[in-house]
Design a protein around this motif. Structure first.
Motif, short mmCIF file in Angstrom:
data_model
loop_
_atom_site.label_atom_id
_atom_site.label_comp_id
_atom_site.label_asym_id
_atom_site.label_seq_id
_atom_site.Cartn_x
_atom_site.Cartn_y
_atom_site.Cartn_z
N VAL A 74 -32.95 4.42 -12.78
CA VAL A 74 -32.52 5.22 -13.93
C VAL A 74 -31.41 6.19 -13.49
O VAL A 74 -30.41 6.36 -14.21
CB VAL A 74 -33.71 6.01 -14.51
CG1 VAL A 74 -33.22 7.00 -15.58
CG2 VAL A 74 -34.73 5.05 -15.12
N PHE A 75 -31.58 6.79 -12.32
CA PHE A 75 -30.56 7.70 -11.79
C PHE A 75 -29.23 6.95 -11.62
O PHE A 75 -28.17 7.43 -12.02
CB PHE A 75 -31.02 8.27 -10.45
CG PHE A 75 -29.94 9.00 -9.69
CD1 PHE A 75 -29.56 10.28 -10.05
CD2 PHE A 75 -29.29 8.39 -8.62
CE1 PHE A 75 -28.56 10.96 -9.36
CE2 PHE A 75 -28.29 9.05 -7.92
CZ PHE A 75 -27.92 10.34 -8.29
N ALA A 76 -29.29 5.75 -11.01
CA ALA A 76 -28.08 4.96 -10.78
C ALA A 76 -27.42 4.59 -12.10
O ALA A 76 -26.18 4.65 -12.24
CB ALA A 76 -28.41 3.71 -9.98
N ARG A 77 -28.23 4.23 -13.09
CA ARG A 77 -27.69 3.87 -14.40
C ARG A 77 -26.99 5.05 -15.05
O ARG A 77 -25.88 4.92 -15.61
CB ARG A 77 -28.81 3.37 -15.30
CG ARG A 77 -28.34 2.87 -16.68
CD ARG A 77 -29.52 2.61 -17.58
NE ARG A 77 -30.24 3.85 -17.86
CZ ARG A 77 -31.51 3.92 -18.25
NH1 ARG A 77 -32.22 2.81 -18.37
NH2 ARG A 77 -32.08 5.09 -18.49
N ASP A 78 -27.62 6.23 -14.96
CA ASP A 78 -27.01 7.43 -15.55
C ASP A 78 -25.71 7.79 -14.85
O ASP A 78 -24.72 8.17 -15.50
CB ASP A 78 -27.99 8.61 -15.46
CG ASP A 78 -29.20 8.43 -16.39
OD1 ASP A 78 -29.12 7.58 -17.29
OD2 ASP A 78 -30.20 9.14 -16.19
N VAL A 79 -25.68 7.69 -13.52
CA VAL A 79 -24.46 7.98 -12.76
C VAL A 79 -23.37 6.98 -13.15
O VAL A 79 -22.20 7.36 -13.34
CB VAL A 79 -24.72 7.92 -11.25
CG1 VAL A 79 -23.40 7.98 -10.47
CG2 VAL A 79 -25.62 9.07 -10.82
N ASN A 80 -23.73 5.70 -13.28
CA ASN A 80 -22.75 4.68 -13.66
C ASN A 80 -22.14 4.99 -15.03
O ASN A 80 -20.94 4.77 -15.24
CB ASN A 80 -23.40 3.30 -13.67
CG ASN A 80 -23.64 2.76 -12.26
OD1 ASN A 80 -23.03 3.23 -11.30
ND2 ASN A 80 -24.51 1.78 -12.15
N VAL B 101 -21.74 7.97 -16.39
CA VAL B 101 -20.82 9.10 -16.24
C VAL B 101 -19.52 8.64 -15.58
O VAL B 101 -18.42 9.00 -16.00
CB VAL B 101 -21.47 10.22 -15.41
CG1 VAL B 101 -20.45 11.31 -15.11
CG2 VAL B 101 -22.66 10.81 -16.16
N LEU B 102 -19.64 7.80 -14.53
CA LEU B 102 -18.45 7.29 -13.85
C LEU B 102 -17.59 6.48 -14.82
O LEU B 102 -16.36 6.58 -14.80
CB LEU B 102 -18.86 6.43 -12.66
CG LEU B 102 -19.54 7.17 -11.49
CD1 LEU B 102 -20.06 6.16 -10.47
CD2 LEU B 102 -18.57 8.14 -10.83
N ALA B 103 -18.24 5.66 -15.65
CA ALA B 103 -17.50 4.85 -16.62
C ALA B 103 -16.81 5.71 -17.66
O ALA B 103 -15.65 5.45 -18.04
CB ALA B 103 -18.45 3.85 -17.29
N GLU B 104 -17.50 6.76 -18.12
CA GLU B 104 -16.92 7.66 -19.12
C GLU B 104 -15.64 8.31 -18.60
O GLU B 104 -14.69 8.55 -19.35
CB GLU B 104 -17.94 8.73 -19.52
CG GLU B 104 -19.08 8.21 -20.38
CD GLU B 104 -20.13 9.27 -20.63
OE1 GLU B 104 -19.92 10.43 -20.19
OE2 GLU B 104 -21.14 8.97 -21.28
N HIS B 105 -15.63 8.62 -17.32
CA HIS B 105 -14.48 9.29 -16.72
C HIS B 105 -13.51 8.29 -16.07
O HIS B 105 -12.58 8.70 -15.37
CB HIS B 105 -14.95 10.31 -15.69
CG HIS B 105 -15.65 11.49 -16.30
ND1 HIS B 105 -14.98 12.59 -16.78
CD2 HIS B 105 -16.97 11.72 -16.53
CE1 HIS B 105 -15.85 13.46 -17.26
NE2 HIS B 105 -17.06 12.96 -17.12
N ARG B 106 -13.76 7.00 -16.30
CA ARG B 106 -12.90 5.93 -15.78
C ARG B 106 -12.72 6.01 -14.26
O ARG B 106 -11.61 5.82 -13.74
CB ARG B 106 -11.53 5.95 -16.49
CG ARG B 106 -11.61 5.70 -17.98
CD ARG B 106 -10.25 5.68 -18.63
NE ARG B 106 -10.34 5.45 -20.06
CZ ARG B 106 -10.46 4.25 -20.64
NH1 ARG B 106 -10.51 3.18 -19.88
NH2 ARG B 106 -10.53 4.15 -21.95
N LEU B 107 -13.81 6.30 -13.59
CA LEU B 107 -13.80 6.32 -12.12
C LEU B 107 -14.28 4.97 -11.62
O LEU B 107 -15.34 4.48 -12.02
CB LEU B 107 -14.71 7.44 -11.60
CG LEU B 107 -14.29 8.86 -12.02
CD1 LEU B 107 -15.31 9.88 -11.56
CD2 LEU B 107 -12.91 9.19 -11.46
#
Length: 203
Positions: A35-41, A43-49
């Protein structure tokens, strides 16, 4: 060394996120870590990282489509003791790209392909002999000869590219685009070779 430069801020953040994932998994559960990894992913996608957690590893990528179709399947197929050497080398290649060392990434990708062939029972002390043994053993060749010829050419290209631009045999300076090309081609080849759903051919 006291005068050595500190690692880039982005590298520190990557290390912190990876360490946090390990801590969450060890202190709670694998499900919570997922769940942590999914949430981080997200956020990363939202910021286009261009980073993503895959099987607990925070890896860089150059194309989301190539990540989903090549890099992620390759990493998942290589999990386990049999392909541990190939998995480790392929991860190292991705880390070297993220760390700005394309020459090291090219060499590590070539090593991953070599380790994959060894794990599949091929013999040889370099990619060239391993490729020949793979064809002799039926891993390359058979009823879909044209497809296998194309794969073999790509494998020869990977070997030639490693010898030309890899850090083991310098001839020109490698750039990140070279490294991504090597990583994607090698990843696709390993998926093709390791995928249990792929029909094996007869010599």
């Amino acid at each position: 060394m006291l005068n050595s430069a500190p690692p880039p801020a982005s590298e520190l953040v990557q290390d912190a996120l990876a360490a946090t994932w390990v801590a969450v998994r060890e202190m709670t559960s694998k499900q919570t870590a997922e769940v942590f990894a999914r949430d981080v992913n997200e956020v990363l996608a939202e910021h286009r990282l261009a980073f993503k957690f895959v099987e607990g590893e925070l890896i860089p990528f150059s194309s989301d489509e190539l990540l989903q179709k090549i890099v992620e399947p390759a990493l998942r197929l290589l999990i386990g003791q049999k392909f541990a050497g190939a998995h480790s080398a392929y991860l190292n290649a991705l880390r070297e790209i993220g760390g700005g060392s394309p020459a090291d990434a090219i060499t590590d990708a070539g090593t991953a392909l070599q380790e994959c062939l060894v794990a599949l029972g091929c013999r040889g002390n370099a990619l060239g002999p391993l490729i020949k043994d793979a064809k002799k053993n039926g891993l390359l060749g058979g009823h879909d000869q044209q497809l296998m010829d194309g794969i073999e050419k790509f494998m020869h290209w990977a070997n030639a590219d490693r010898n030309t631009t890899g850090d083991a045999h310098w001839a020109s300076e490698a750039v990140v685009a070279d490294a991504w090309l090597m990583v994607h081609v090698v990843g696709a080849l390993m998926v093709r070779l390791v995928d249990p759903g792929k029909p094996r051919t007869e010599v």
